[in-house]
Design a protein around this motif. Structure first.
Motif, mmCIF file in Angstrom:
data_model
loop_
_atom_site.group_PDB
_atom_site.id
_atom_site.type_symbol
_atom_site.label_atom_id
_atom_site.label_comp_id
_atom_site.label_asym_id
_atom_site.label_seq_id
_atom_site.Cartn_x
_atom_site.Cartn_y
_atom_site.Cartn_z
ATOM 1 N N GLY A 88 4.301 -8.083 4.946
ATOM 2 C CA GLY A 88 3.993 -9.460 4.705
ATOM 3 C C GLY A 88 2.770 -10.156 4.714
ATOM 4 O O GLY A 88 2.320 -11.084 4.341
ATOM 5 N N GLY A 89 1.709 -9.028 5.247
ATOM 6 C CA GLY A 89 0.300 -9.596 5.264
ATOM 7 C C GLY A 89 -0.310 -9.530 4.054
ATOM 8 O O GLY A 89 0.030 -8.790 3.222
ATOM 9 N N LEU A 90 -1.496 -10.182 3.724
ATOM 10 C CA LEU A 90 -2.204 -10.144 2.690
ATOM 11 C C LEU A 90 -3.030 -8.743 2.482
ATOM 12 O O LEU A 90 -3.263 -8.209 1.429
ATOM 13 C CB LEU A 90 -3.296 -11.157 2.463
ATOM 14 C CG LEU A 90 -2.863 -12.593 1.848
ATOM 15 C CD1 LEU A 90 -3.703 -13.571 1.915
ATOM 16 C CD2 LEU A 90 -2.054 -12.359 0.555
ATOM 17 N N GLY A 91 -3.376 -8.196 3.361
ATOM 18 C CA GLY A 91 -4.272 -6.952 3.532
ATOM 19 C C GLY A 91 -5.677 -7.558 3.231
ATOM 20 O O GLY A 91 -5.958 -8.676 3.147
ATOM 21 N N TYR B 247 0.927 -1.268 -0.023
ATOM 22 C CA TYR B 247 -0.035 -0.041 0.021
ATOM 23 C C TYR B 247 0.779 1.350 -0.004
ATOM 24 O O TYR B 247 0.648 2.100 -0.761
ATOM 25 C CB TYR B 247 -0.873 0.061 1.057
ATOM 26 C CG TYR B 247 -1.911 -1.149 1.286
ATOM 27 C CD1 TYR B 247 -3.213 -0.927 0.598
ATOM 28 C CD2 TYR B 247 -1.676 -2.189 2.124
ATOM 29 C CE1 TYR B 247 -4.173 -2.004 0.576
ATOM 30 C CE2 TYR B 247 -2.760 -3.334 1.797
ATOM 31 C CZ TYR B 247 -3.895 -3.143 1.115
ATOM 32 O OH TYR B 247 -4.747 -4.108 1.268
ATOM 33 N N GLY B 248 1.898 1.236 0.800
ATOM 34 C CA GLY B 248 2.652 2.470 0.893
ATOM 35 C C GLY B 248 3.385 2.618 -0.403
ATOM 36 O O GLY B 248 3.504 3.662 -0.696
ATOM 37 N N ASP B 249 4.073 1.504 -0.989
ATOM 38 C CA ASP B 249 4.734 1.638 -2.190
ATOM 39 C C ASP B 249 3.893 2.261 -3.399
ATOM 40 O O ASP B 249 4.322 3.155 -4.209
ATOM 41 C CB ASP B 249 5.225 0.222 -2.704
ATOM 42 C CG ASP B 249 6.356 -0.343 -1.742
ATOM 43 O OD1 ASP B 249 7.069 0.755 -0.975
ATOM 44 O OD2 ASP B 249 6.596 -1.450 -1.777
ATOM 45 N N LEU B 250 2.711 1.766 -3.183
ATOM 46 C CA LEU B 250 1.713 2.265 -4.503
ATOM 47 C C LEU B 250 1.541 3.814 -3.926
ATOM 48 O O LEU B 250 1.273 4.624 -4.896
ATOM 49 C CB LEU B 250 0.397 1.701 -4.396
ATOM 50 C CG LEU B 250 -0.555 1.663 -5.484
ATOM 51 C CD1 LEU B 250 0.135 1.558 -6.870
ATOM 52 C CD2 LEU B 250 -1.714 0.805 -5.564
ATOM 53 N N ALA B 251 1.388 4.217 -2.889
ATOM 54 C CA ALA B 251 1.127 5.730 -2.488
ATOM 55 C C ALA B 251 2.246 6.548 -2.878
ATOM 56 O O ALA B 251 2.106 7.470 -3.422
ATOM 57 C CB ALA B 251 0.970 5.662 -0.983
ATOM 58 N N ARG B 252 3.629 5.921 -2.703
ATOM 59 C CA ARG B 252 4.913 6.665 -3.192
ATOM 60 C C ARG B 252 4.634 6.934 -4.686
ATOM 61 O O ARG B 252 5.250 7.847 -5.139
ATOM 62 C CB ARG B 252 6.191 5.934 -2.598
ATOM 63 C CG ARG B 252 6.580 6.239 -1.414
ATOM 64 C CD ARG B 252 7.805 5.744 -0.991
ATOM 65 N NE ARG B 252 7.677 4.247 -0.802
ATOM 66 C CZ ARG B 252 7.143 3.619 0.487
ATOM 67 N NH1 ARG B 252 6.576 4.435 1.214
ATOM 68 N NH2 ARG B 252 7.140 2.325 0.446
ATOM 69 N N ARG B 253 4.316 5.768 -5.186
ATOM 70 C CA ARG B 253 4.117 5.799 -7.042
ATOM 71 C C ARG B 253 3.311 7.014 -7.408
ATOM 72 O O ARG B 253 3.491 7.410 -8.359
ATOM 73 C CB ARG B 253 3.811 4.518 -7.701
ATOM 74 C CG ARG B 253 4.678 3.353 -7.172
ATOM 75 C CD ARG B 253 4.035 2.170 -7.987
ATOM 76 N NE ARG B 253 5.028 1.061 -7.811
ATOM 77 C CZ ARG B 253 4.918 -0.053 -8.553
ATOM 78 N NH1 ARG B 253 4.186 -0.290 -9.550
ATOM 79 N NH2 ARG B 253 5.735 -1.090 -8.480
ATOM 80 N N VAL B 254 2.457 7.238 -6.563
ATOM 81 C CA VAL B 254 1.361 8.307 -7.225
ATOM 82 C C VAL B 254 1.647 9.592 -6.528
ATOM 83 O O VAL B 254 0.945 10.457 -6.573
ATOM 84 C CB VAL B 254 -0.225 8.186 -7.075
ATOM 85 C CG1 VAL B 254 -0.425 6.801 -7.857
ATOM 86 C CG2 VAL B 254 -0.394 7.976 -5.438
ATOM 87 N N VAL C 177 -4.972 4.579 -0.134
ATOM 88 C CA VAL C 177 -4.542 3.513 -1.159
ATOM 89 C C VAL C 177 -5.558 2.394 -0.822
ATOM 90 O O VAL C 177 -6.155 1.952 -1.696
ATOM 91 C CB VAL C 177 -3.061 3.120 -1.322
ATOM 92 C CG1 VAL C 177 -3.005 2.010 -2.020
ATOM 93 C CG2 VAL C 177 -2.223 4.352 -1.942
ATOM 94 N N GLY C 178 -5.442 2.092 0.420
ATOM 95 C CA GLY C 178 -6.577 0.896 0.711
ATOM 96 C C GLY C 178 -7.859 1.260 0.700
ATOM 97 O O GLY C 178 -8.694 0.432 0.019
ATOM 98 N N VAL C 179 -8.266 2.448 0.888
ATOM 99 C CA VAL C 179 -9.699 2.902 0.261
ATOM 100 C C VAL C 179 -9.967 2.876 -1.124
ATOM 101 O O VAL C 179 -10.874 2.592 -1.575
ATOM 102 C CB VAL C 179 -9.893 4.462 0.902
ATOM 103 C CG1 VAL C 179 -11.149 4.923 0.542
ATOM 104 C CG2 VAL C 179 -9.992 4.527 2.541
#
Length: 184
Positions: free
Chosen positions: A157-160, A118-125, A134-136
């Motif tokens: 390491g969790g699935l989320g 989630y954090g990596d995707l947030a950084r990408r945007v 991002v979770g929302v």
């Protein structure tokens, strides 16, 4: 105008197809695939069609024109392990703002067989502190499987989470070779 600031789209066609994760409701417009609904049993299907009618301002009709033919073909190929990248036109009408930005990045930048945090995707945007947002965005995804929110996982390491349930997320990740096949 609908609730998303656009004029109604017409036509809206839908079909239910079987898949390795259960029935999927597919809906499309002349712009492209607009909605994928997981676990599309009759009650879920009726609720989804009512939401489409409300959001798009058009009465969804069962597909008769072939509008969804390519979506059906590509999803069948994906579940058969023969397709790794969807080439469908997508209608982003049901997503806007930050959510749309995140979902577009996910669709373009997280290929088959990989995962992203989630954090990596947030950084990408460009929003490094927006992991929860991002979770929302993942929870609002109108095009699961095709826009692969199942590929977004927790950094430690969790699935989320996953709107279609964690077992469905595990099955999709197993199909893509990220996780071992679930035991049933």
């Amino acid at each position: 105008m609908n609730g998303y600031g656009r004029s109604p789209v017409s036509p809206v066609e839908w079909a239910v197809v079987e898949s390795a994760i259960g029935p999927l409701l597919l809906a499309g417009t002349d712009r492209g695939l607009v909605r994928v609904v997981l676990h599309a049993e009759p009650r879920v299907r009726e609720r989804a069609l009512a939401q489409l009618r409300d959001h798009l301002g058009a009465e969804p009709a069962e597909s008769a024109s072939g509008l969804l033919t390519e979506a059906v073909r590509e999803l069948a190929a994906y579940f058969a392990g023969e397709l790794r990248e969807f080439g469908l036109p997508l209608d982003w009408t049901l997503s806007s703002g930050f959510n749309r930005q995140v979902l577009r990045e996910l669709a373009a930048g997280v290929p088959y067989g990989t995962v992203v945090g989630y954090g990596d995707l947030a950084r990408r945007v460009g929003r490094p502190t927006a992991a929860q947002a991002v979770g929302v965005a993942m929870g609002s995804n109108p095009l699961p499987v095709v826009v692969p929110c199942h590929r977004v996982v927790e950094s430690h390491g969790g699935l989320g989470g996953f709107g279609g349930g964690l077992e469905t997320k595990r099955r999709l990740l197993a199909l893509e070779g990220v996780l071992p096949e679930p035991l049933f």
